[in-house]
Design an enzyme around this catalytic site. Structure first.
Site, mmCIF file in Angstrom:
data_model
loop_
_atom_site.group_PDB
_atom_site.id
_atom_site.type_symbol
_atom_site.label_atom_id
_atom_site.label_comp_id
_atom_site.label_asym_id
_atom_site.label_seq_id
_atom_site.Cartn_x
_atom_site.Cartn_y
_atom_site.Cartn_z
ATOM 1 N N ASP A 60 0.817 -1.206 0.000
ATOM 2 C CA ASP A 60 0.000 0.000 0.000
ATOM 3 C C ASP A 60 0.854 1.260 0.000
ATOM 4 O OD1 ASP A 60 -2.419 -1.445 0.062
ATOM 5 O OD2 ASP A 60 -2.248 -1.709 2.230
ATOM 6 N N TYR A 124 7.414 -10.217 5.486
ATOM 7 C CA TYR A 124 7.371 -8.778 5.756
ATOM 8 C C TYR A 124 8.126 -8.485 7.045
ATOM 9 C CZ TYR A 124 3.705 -8.022 2.244
ATOM 10 O OH TYR A 124 2.996 -7.939 1.072
#
Length: 298
Positions: A60, A124
């Protein structure tokens, strides 16, 4: 004569602050996605037809990538052999300037390889700087970590993170208004841990009581903002605002309307670190085949 069309798996990184995310956006928007810039750069290679990148992992706005991947088909004009992997990387990086986007490498893959569908896992890392407010954060760390005022109870965080491991219904860690509400909330978390880390050039300046932490999560796929919600919840545990037992209860209740929405970590501390594939799928072209193509350029 060999076909001039080739599929490449490209490894790339980016500083995500100035982009709407990695995915392409309409060119009429004031803020574009990383994919927009990749495709503009690739078109400058004068391919046959329009270039389309198929991104492995969505990130994002404000989220960075140490290494994201995508596959792309590039066909050159008749009589021209496919680009070698090295030339493709060099040419793309030249045309990407001055954007903070870089190709790390490229690999020729088979025509049926898909960067998103073939991924085995995604990792991540979320960086947290404990011991200062954001205005006190070293300037070099600007949009690269989440600054929190107080220290963290790492023992409590470790206890809570263990409850996230394995296969669960992660509805409590998704948005109740998510556009992807139709997707299954069942995910298998293979890694969830916290480890001490270091800041940029920290050995050159006095950091007082500033401590950097890396929150690492690995799974085949994640729900929208799941990593940021898990990080926010674990930080809340480390601050004493939540307990490890509450994390377990949230998982069991499976309620997306629970107050975990108040514990979403900001985007700027999140990095896509790596995407894992079956190594045999990355050997679509033998060294002998690659050499045949390379010889046409000499």
């Amino acid at each position: 004569m060999h076909s001039s069309k080739a599929r490449y798996l490209v490894f790339f990184q980016y500083y995500g602050t100035k982009y709407s995310g990695v995915m392409e956006t309409p060119i009429t928007q004031s803020v574009l996605g990383v994919q927009n810039y990749l495709e503009v750069a690739a078109q400058k290679l004068r391919p046959v037809g329009t270039i389309k990148f198929f991104i492995s992992s969505r990130t994002d706005s404000g989220v960075h990538a140490i290494c994201n991947l995508a596959h792309v088909d590039i066909e050159r004009a008749k009589g021209k052999p496919p680009f070698t992997e090295e030339i493709l990387v060099q040419a793309m990086n030249h045309h990407l300037q001055p954007e903070p986007i870089r190709l790390l490498k490229a690999i020729r893959v088979c025509d049926n390889f898909h960067a998103r569908h073939n991924a085995l896992s995604r990792t991540y890392v979320y960086r947290v700087a404990a011991g200062c407010s954001r205005p006190e954060l070293p300037v070099f760390e600007g949009n690269l970590c989440w600054a929190i005022q107080d220290g963290l109870n790492v023992t409590a965080i470790n206890e809570a993170s263990k409850m996230l491991l394995g296969t669960h219904n992660f509805s409590a860690f998704r948005s109740a208004n998510s556009e992807n509400a139709f997707k299954s909330p069942i995910k298998t978390l293979q890694q969830a841990d916290i480890n001490p880390s270091c800041g940029i050039l920290t050995h050159h300046w006095q950091s007082r009581n500033l401590q950097f932490w890396d929150f690492t999560f690995r799974a085949r796929s994640f729900l929208y903002k799941q990593v940021r919600r898990m990080t926010g919840a674990l930080v809340a545990v480390g601050q004493g605002r939540l307990t490890p037992q509450q994390i377990k209860e949230f998982l069991e209740n499976q309620d997306p309307n629970c107050f975990l929405g108040n514990f979403v970590a900001p985007p700027h501390g999140l990095f896509l670190k790596d995407v894992e594939y079956d190594g045999t799928e990355l050997n679509g072209f033998s060294a002998e085949e690659t050499q045949k193509y390379s010889s046409h350029l000499n």
